[in-house]
Design an enzyme around this catalytic site. Structure first.
Site, PDB file in Angstrom:
ATOM      1  N   LYS A 191       0.884  -1.178   0.000  1.00 51.60           N
ATOM      2  CA  LYS A 191       0.000   0.000   0.000  1.00 51.60           C
ATOM      3  C   LYS A 191       0.909   1.212   0.000  1.00 51.60           C
ATOM      4  CE  LYS A 191      -3.225   0.404  -0.701  1.00 51.60           C
ATOM      5  NZ  LYS A 191      -4.464   0.428  -1.418  1.00 51.60           N
ATOM      6  N   HIS A 318      -9.504  -7.437  -5.422  1.00 49.09           N
ATOM      7  CA  HIS A 318      -9.347  -6.355  -4.447  1.00 49.09           C
ATOM      8  C   HIS A 318      -9.878  -6.779  -3.076  1.00 49.09           C
ATOM      9  CE1 HIS A 318     -11.636  -2.974  -2.473  1.00 49.09           C
ATOM     10  NE2 HIS A 318     -10.463  -2.387  -2.587  1.00 49.09           N
TER      11      HIS A 318
HETATM   12  O1  GKR Z   1      -7.229  -0.663   3.539  1.00 44.73           O
HETATM   13  O2  GKR Z   1      -6.269   1.276   3.369  1.00 44.73           O
HETATM   14  C1  GKR Z   1      -6.775   0.257   2.877  1.00 44.73           C
HETATM   15  C2  GKR Z   1      -6.835   0.129   1.374  1.00 44.73           C
HETATM   16  O3  GKR Z   1      -6.348   1.328   0.794  1.00 44.73           O
HETATM   17  C3  GKR Z   1      -8.224  -0.151   0.883  1.00 44.73           C
HETATM   18  O4  GKR Z   1      -9.116   0.818   1.364  1.00 44.73           O
HETATM   19  C4  GKR Z   1      -8.335  -0.193  -0.628  1.00 44.73           C
HETATM   20  O5  GKR Z   1      -9.679  -0.300  -0.960  1.00 44.73           O
HETATM   21  O6  GKR Z   1      -7.038  -2.212  -0.599  1.00 44.73           O
HETATM   22  C5  GKR Z   1      -7.738  -1.363  -1.333  1.00 44.73           C
HETATM   23  C6  GKR Z   1      -7.129  -1.068  -2.678  1.00 44.73           C
HETATM   24  O7  GKR Z   1      -6.537  -1.947  -3.238  1.00 44.73           O
HETATM   25  O8  GKR Z   1      -7.293   0.037  -3.192  1.00 44.73           O
HETATM   26 MG    MG Z   2      -6.168  -0.889  -5.031  1.00 45.75          MG
END
Ligand code: GKR
Ligand code: MG
Length: 420
Positions: A191, A318
């Site tokens: 991330k 996702h």
């Molecule tokens: O859990 O912070 C998180 C992710 O950023 C999530 O909200 C996203 O929806 O994992 C996700 C993504 O692949 O964009």
């Molecule tokens: Mg994503």
């Protein structure tokens, strides 16, 4: 087999302070547990989004399901449409900055999975068989790496957080080692958009050095400009399997795709079937991240797989913070799609709670075994459900808000995109 009752239970479970480009996760994440009971007392279950607006929509629809046959998916679609209308009513932030366009798909999915659970129980077959059969016995997931704070600002003891603070490439490498050692993951996703692009490139290089055979991905959730993306991609050529949602808009994706050799993946620019014609025409996004929770359920996700196959698009999966019922549904549908060739995303290793009987599910070599038990293959633990519902009562908030949570650490935090 007629539906006599539909129960919706909002829950809140502990979530660590995971960082993304817009902010940080709150001490609890929310979900809604769906139970559909037939006239004979059999119960099918599902797990879906826990925000207030989704709950209101589901609660509006629920009475219209009573009297419906659990096999009648056209009737379910009509009940959803007639109850909430075709247009988007509730808007849920599925990823930082992306609102779901269709409440219909999300609400239909919430009930479809529970009906499929019932159908599977009744015919004695796992859900993947109702989707056409399984193409694999175990579904591979990737290690979802996050930079994170060591604890929640206002509730330091909310999570027994063994991961501590992860704010450097070295700490991230340690996190990856732990994830791989513990769960056997064979691919890694970062991330991104949290540290500077230079620091994140350094982190990815370290990961590649340590895990040369693990495909690597990065997802800054629209956190970068086109220029930053191109620089990062050039620095990581030959290292990244794909780059997910680097910059906002199809025009940006087109410019990026023309300048780099790494495929672009998305769960933000493509969130519904209506987005597909433009995406196919633009030919910039090459991989779509499916998610049955908002693509309209398990059968719709399988149809998405077929469309991707026809148009030569890659298909991945996702996730959002979730528990074991979702993980099982994801596993059934992933098993049933021949061309779902990328390891799926999952937040599951970050969670410590669950609502299923028998405790938390286990990864073996990074995979979840496709259940052969009837239906979903997991059952609700009512005591756990009650406990997590109590959490929800105490954790008053209508919607996930990573930006507001981040302001507890950094009062002037704006969470605006692009960040770099
Ligand atoms: O859990 O912070 C998180 C992710 O950023 C999530 O909200 C996203 O929806 O994992 C996700 C993504 O692949 O964009
Ligand atoms: Mg994503």
């Amino acid at each position: 087999m007629i539906i006599r009752d539909v129960r919706l239970t909002p829950i809140a479970f502990r979530d660590p302070p995971l960082l993304n480009v817009t902010g940080v996760h709150e001490p609890y994440a929310t979900r809604c547990i769906v139970e559909i009971e037939t006239a004979t007392g059999r119960v099918g279950i599902n797990e879906t989004y826990g925000d207030k607006s989704t709950y209101v929509d589901l609660a509006t629809i629920a009475p219209a399901l009573v009297g419906l046959n659990i096999y009648d998916m056209a009737g379910l679609a009509a009940a959803v449409r007639n109850s909430i209308g075709g247009a988007a009513r509730s808007e849920y932030e599925m990823a930082p900055g992306t609102l779901s366009k269709t409440a219909f798909a999300r609400c239909f999915a919430a009930f479809e999975v529970a009906c499929l659970d019932l159908q599977g129980q009744l015919c004695g077959r796992p859900i993947c068989d109702l989707l056409g059969g399984k193409y694999r016995d175990a579904v591979p997931y990737s290690a979802y790496l996050f930079f994170k704070f060591g604890g929640h600002r206002d509730q330091p003891n909310t999570v027994d957080d063994e991961w501590g603070e992860v704010l450097t490439p070295e700490a991230l490498l340690w996190e990856a080692r732990t994830m791989v050692a513990r769960h056997g993951f064979r691919s890694l996703k970062l991330k991104a958009g949290v540290l500077s692009p230079e620091a994140e490139v350094a982190a990815l290089r370290m990961l590649h050095q340590e895990f040369p055979d693990h495909p690597l991905r990065m997802d800054p959730n629209y956190g970068w400009t086109v220029e930053t993306t191109v620089k990062v991609a050039h620095a990581l050529e030959g290292i990244l399997e794909y780059l997910e949602d680097p910059a906002k808009g199809l025009t940006s994706s087109r410019r990026i795709a023309a300048a780099i050799n790494i495929p672009i993946a998305s769960n933000m620019a493509v969130t519904s079937f209506e987005d597909l014609p433009e995406v196919v025409t633009a030919n910039a996004i090459r991989i779509i991240l499916s998610d049955h929770h908002y693509w309209g359920g398990l059968r719709a996700t399988r149809e998405l797989g077929r469309i991707c196959d026809v148009w030569g698009l890659g298909l991945s999966m996702h996730s959002n913070s979730h528990l074991g019922i979702s993980l099982m549904a994801m596993t059934h549908v992933a098993a049933s799609i021949p061309n779902l060739t990328y390891d799926c995303d999952t937040h599951y290793p970050w969670q410590v709670d669950d609502v299923i009987e028998g405790g938390r599910l286990r990864f073996e070599n990074g995979c979840i075994r496709v259940p052969s038990e009837p239906g979903l293959g997991v059952r609700l633990d009512q005591a756990k459900l009650k406990e997590l519902h109590e959490n929800h009562k105490n954790f008053i908030r209508e919607d996930r808000d990573d930006v507001a949570e981040m302001r507890k650490y950094q009062p002037d935090w704006a969470g605006t995109l692009p960040r770099y």
